[in-house]
Write a protein that holds these residues in place. Structure first.
Motif: not given
Length: 713
Positions: A239-243
């Protein structure tokens, strides 16, 4: 890619869930829009038709119905090409025409300020959503493509669009459960507003991801091995953390970039709810769960319909965040209300619950919109509902209610029903009497105690957090203030008419209407209300009613400006929000009193001898003569100063004397004068002058008291 090829790709994508006749209708809408936009170009130099086509592609990715896709193709036709709504209805049916018209209306009004523009837009959006929720889905897709292609726009316009996106569109997408669109809008808005910060964080994330690849792969491998060992179906994705999320955590939570990124996040997607809980047990057997970090959003879904199990584990010297959900929950989490169309032919509990929540939210918005005086007040009420951090509490019958964090029992009462909120007098929390102003905690059972005739307290506005509670309280208080201003205004007008030898019943409707027209108000009731609020002088309105509307208002009129000085207005002491008792002289029943009108806030009652009142004839003539009613039972504050010889226990003796005379002490202050004499200032509650005299006599009879006086500033 050519337009023909792009349309062909779209048709192939639609073929996975729409039949041929509906795909052909979408094609027909494309060709119609292509003709309508012929010759129009975007800032980027592309043909304008590429934009509606891209919006339709976004909606196709959400697997929306053919009417939404047709509306996406045509969404700028009414606004940009002059083709009327009727022509679209004739070509494509009423539903599609209504959708296109709804999207067009969201951007058609001229605004005096950006704040007003956003607020007005949001009001229009609410109306459009109430008619057909698909309007907002088309608008969100339109905004998403505009944000993706924002580059060629002038700097100021980029800033305005990005700010509006972060303030309104991203929160709405989130509230509708459309996580994928919400996060992309947030990241694009962040990149447009803070391009350097966005690039810096993006590079830092890529660098960190590269150096941590081995740890991520090892954790993922151990999780997958455990699922295989127990025969549990599930695919594991990082799961990517968004900017924008990283930036906000750094800014608001004062966390370093490394602190935020030292958490490894995974999502496990499985087949059934039962599998979700089995997988939870499996992952807890590999790594230790952190106490207090487990959340069950399957049993207690979020307000936007989101469902998942959340747990945080500690392993390999790092924290591991895991979300576990079914395929259906994954669609709901990413696409929210849009997933409703995906499951339309095979309804699931998840979808129907999500639809019900959205319907309830939109209904709540409509209620708030009806009560708000203007669009800015409306959006102020809505802000809390767009940024919820939920708690879950129970009704006495076990029904779950979601509320924003910080919500109080008053918010809970209004969440149940406006009438319950308005009639609230007390509450029980877990069966014990609780404070109406104390924030609720998840898991509490809340019972609201109501009373017939009870009314909202203005002090509630200082602690309620939900938009519905705030707007309902304000609406009720406005109604109450209007009713009270009508009563006071009518009394003052009657009194002024007596000075001209007239009664209100003697004035004809034609005379009233002439005065209403002259004063440029909507109705005679509004004119009377303005008198009660102190915005108009009763004498001048009375003179116009008697002499005719052409009589000009003049502050230099002679005589008693309130008219009929021999007919004082009677005061009960319980008139409400428009009568205030002056703190300088603290008048009580029995004191000669006069009223001073304050513009917009009603009348302040002073003692006739108050030193703050004007002493010239013109100033005195503007005062309203008042008299007390005979049967007043209310209590009024009075300040007394007591001088006495210093002696142990004398303060207790004074307090006892006040109590023996049926008075109550509101405040007491001891001022030391010297070693022998002292002074006490106390504010007490009495019913009137006779009661005050009884209290003062009791205190004076104390041996050490040398003097007692009523204080007036």
């Amino acid at each position: 890619m050519s337009l023909e090829a792009a349309v062909g790709d779209l048709a192939n994508e639609l073929g996975s869930y729409l039949d041929t006749s509906r795909i052909n209708q979408v094609r027909r809408a494309f060709y119609y829009a292509e003709q309508a936009h012929e010759g129009q170009m975007r800032k980027s130099g592309d043909r304008y038709i590429t934009h509606p086509l891209a919006v339709a592609r976004i909606l196709a990715g959400l697997r929306l119905d053919h009417q939404s896709l047709m509306a996406a193709m045509l969404h700028d036709v009414i606004e940009d090409t002059g083709i009327p709504k009727d022509a679209l209805a004739e070509q494509f049916g009423d539903d599609v025409a209504e959708l296109v018209d709804g999207v067009s209306k969201l951007t058609q009004i001229e605004f005096r300020s950006r704040a007003e523009a956003q607020a007005e837009n949001f009001q229009k959006m609410t109306l459009a959503m109430a008619k057909d929720i698909r309007v907002i889905l088309v608008k969100l897709a339109d905004r998403l493509h505009n944000m993706r292609t924002l580059g060629p726009m002038p700097y100021e316009k980029r800033q305005r669009i990005a700010t509006e996106t972060l303030d309104i569109y991203a929160p709405i997408a989130n509230r509708l459960g459309m996580h994928a669109i919400s996060t992309e809008l947030e990241d694009l808005g962040f990149a447009a507003l803070h391009p350097m910060r966005s690039r810096y964080i993006s590079k830092a994330v890529q660098k960190l991801r590269g150096s941590h690849r081995e740890i991520i792969e090892e954790i993922q491998g151990r999780l997958q091995a455990k699922l295989n060992e127990r025969g549990l179906p599930g695919r594991i994705i990082g799961r990517e953390k968004h900017l924008n999320s990283i930036y906000n955590k750094m800014k608001l939570k004062q966390k370093s970039f490394r602190e935020i990124m030292d958490v490894y996040a995974f999502r496990i997607i499985t087949d059934t709810e039962d599998d979700c809980y089995r997988i939870l047990g499996a992952v807890h057997s590999i790594y230790k769960p952190l106490p207090g970090r487990f959340k069950d959003y399957i049993a207690l879904p979020k307000a936007n319909g989101y469902q998942s199990l959340h747990t945080t584990l500690f392993g390999m010297h790092v924290n591991i965040e895991i979300q576990i959900r079914t395929e259906a929950m994954e669609h709901i989490a990413n696409d929210g209300i849009a997933a409703h169309w995906l499951y339309k032919n095979e309804p699931s509990d998840v979808t129907s619950v999500n639809q019900t929540r959205v319907d309830r939210w939109v209904r709540g918005l409509m209620e708030m919109r009806e009560r708000a005086d203007d669009s800015l007040e409306f959006i102020e009420h809505v802000k809390f509902d767009l940024f919820p951090d939920e708690i879950y509490v129970f009704t006495p019958r076990g029904k779950i209610m979601e509320l924003p964090r910080g919500a109080t029992p008053v918010d809970f009462a209004y969440a149940i029903h406006t009438d319950i909120g308005n009639a609230t007098v007390a509450c029980r929390i877990n069966r014990n009497l609780g404070s109406l102003s104390r924030p609720l905690q998840s898991g509490q059972t809340v019972e609201i105690i109501t009373a017939p005739g009870a009314r909202p307290n203005p002090a509630w506005l200082s602690f309620v957090v939900t938009g519905k509670a705030r707007s309902s309280i304000r609406h009720s208080l406005k109604g109450r203030k209007h009713a009270e201003s009508m009563d006071l205004g009518r009394e003052l007008l009657k009194k002024s008419l007596v000075g001209f030898g007239k009664r209100l019943s003697d004035i004809s409707d034609a005379q009233k209407q002439a005065v209403v027209t002259h004063n440029q108000v909507n109705s005679f009731d509004d004119l009377v209300s303005d008198i009660g609020l102190g915005n108009r002088m009763a004498y001048l309105v009375a003179r116009q009613l008697v002499s005719g509307a052409e009589e000009k208002e003049s502050g230099e009129a002679t005589g008693d400006l309130q008219g009929g000085g021999n007919a004082p207005v009677t005061i009960q002491g319980t008139e409400g929000m428009l009568l205030h008792f002056a703190t300088c002289c603290m008048p009580i029943p029995g004191d000669p009193i006069v009223g001073v009108m304050d513009s917009g806030s009603g009348m302040t009652i002073h003692s006739d001898t108050c030193p703050t009142l004007p002493d010239d004839d013109l100033g005195r003539s503007r005062l309203t003569q008042l008299t007390w009613a005979k049967d007043i039972t209310n209590e009024f504050s009075v300040e007394l100063r007591v001088e006495m010889e210093r002696q142990r226990g004398v303060v207790a003796e004074v307090a006892n004397a006040v109590a023996m005379a049926d008075g109550s002490i509101e405040r007491i202050n001891v001022d030391e004068q010297n070693a022998r004499f002292g002074e006490i200032t106390l504010v007490i509650k009495v019913h009137g002058r006779k009661h005050l005299a009884r209290v003062m006599r009791r205190v004076r009879n104390i041996k050490v008291v040398t003097s007692i006086n009523r204080v007036k500033y």
